[in-house]
Design an enzyme around this catalytic site. Sequence first.
Site, PDB file in Angstrom:
ATOM      1  N   TYR A  48      29.485  50.346  34.216  1.00  0.00           N
ATOM      2  CA  TYR A  48      30.816  50.368  33.587  1.00  0.00           C
ATOM      3  C   TYR A  48      30.814  51.126  32.262  1.00  0.00           C
ATOM      4  CZ  TYR A  48      31.832  46.476  36.826  1.00  0.00           C
ATOM      5  OH  TYR A  48      31.989  45.676  37.930  1.00  0.00           O
ATOM      6  N   LYS A 227      41.188  41.042  35.956  1.00  0.00           N
ATOM      7  CA  LYS A 227      41.143  42.127  34.968  1.00  0.00           C
ATOM      8  C   LYS A 227      42.522  42.643  34.641  1.00  0.00           C
ATOM      9  CE  LYS A 227      41.093  46.412  35.196  1.00  0.00           C
ATOM     10  NZ  LYS A 227      40.950  47.809  35.659  1.00  0.00           N
TER      11      LYS A 227
END
Length: 287
Positions: A48, A227
């Site tokens: 990420y 998220k």
Amino acid sequence: MECVTLNNGVKMPLVGFGVYQIPASDCERCVLDAFACGYRLIDTAQAYLNEKEVGAAVGSSGIKREEIFVTSKVWLSNCGYDKTKASVYHSLELMGLDYLDLMLLHQPFGDHWGSYSALADMQKEGVLKAIGVSNFFPWALANLARFHEVVPQVNQIEINPLYQRQAEIELMAKLQVQPEAWAPFGEGKNNMFAHPVLAEIGAKHHKSVAQVIVRYLTQKQIVVLAKTTHKERMQENINVFDFTLDAEDIAKIAQLDTHAPLFFDHGDVSQVEVFKQFTDAVGKMLV
């Protein structure tokens, strides 16, 4: 926050905040907003490219470290015993942490056996409180669980109303592996946020579709990663423990299962080449 207890006794929050696709420039702010909303489980990964920012938020939050559950994942370019061990220490250095609450193998490809052995040894050393895998399809998970000394504590996989994976969840229960859902909203694919069945159930309980989805999964004792970069939605997604879906609601949502992934089928041999290309691309950014 309600918790589940992993097979080694570690307690893990039932709802967490994931930082996939959140740019490094926004990540620290988003994690601090999540903390303010009550999240204590934060999920990142080497791939990420925002571990440093997650660690900065943990350090500046003012929250006791033992109250925060930090997860990261080993990327495929760090496969193999030695490379995995070195990469975990690098992740800890980036985050400014002495330990991780959970470290996962991100994909079921490459030398995942050597990588998992490294995680198991680091768990014995106390550097990792819990270990597990991500995206491991049934054969890969069962093989690892039955032929390795340490049964994975967690398997993080795609789970959402359109891809519920009930047989795999039953297998995990048999193996004592905790299921964790990524993409519980399917990233909005197939117009999930406007699905009429989910919307009807939401209206019945005066809740949003997102809240219905999170509650459905948490009632099944599946850890959920929600998220968003918007604080008001962070608050909405975690505000799910003041209502309960009834048997009729659960039956209606169960019928939405298409038994088909919205993203990847990791058990499909064609995905090996796909993830080899991903590995080459991401590996260059991790150097």
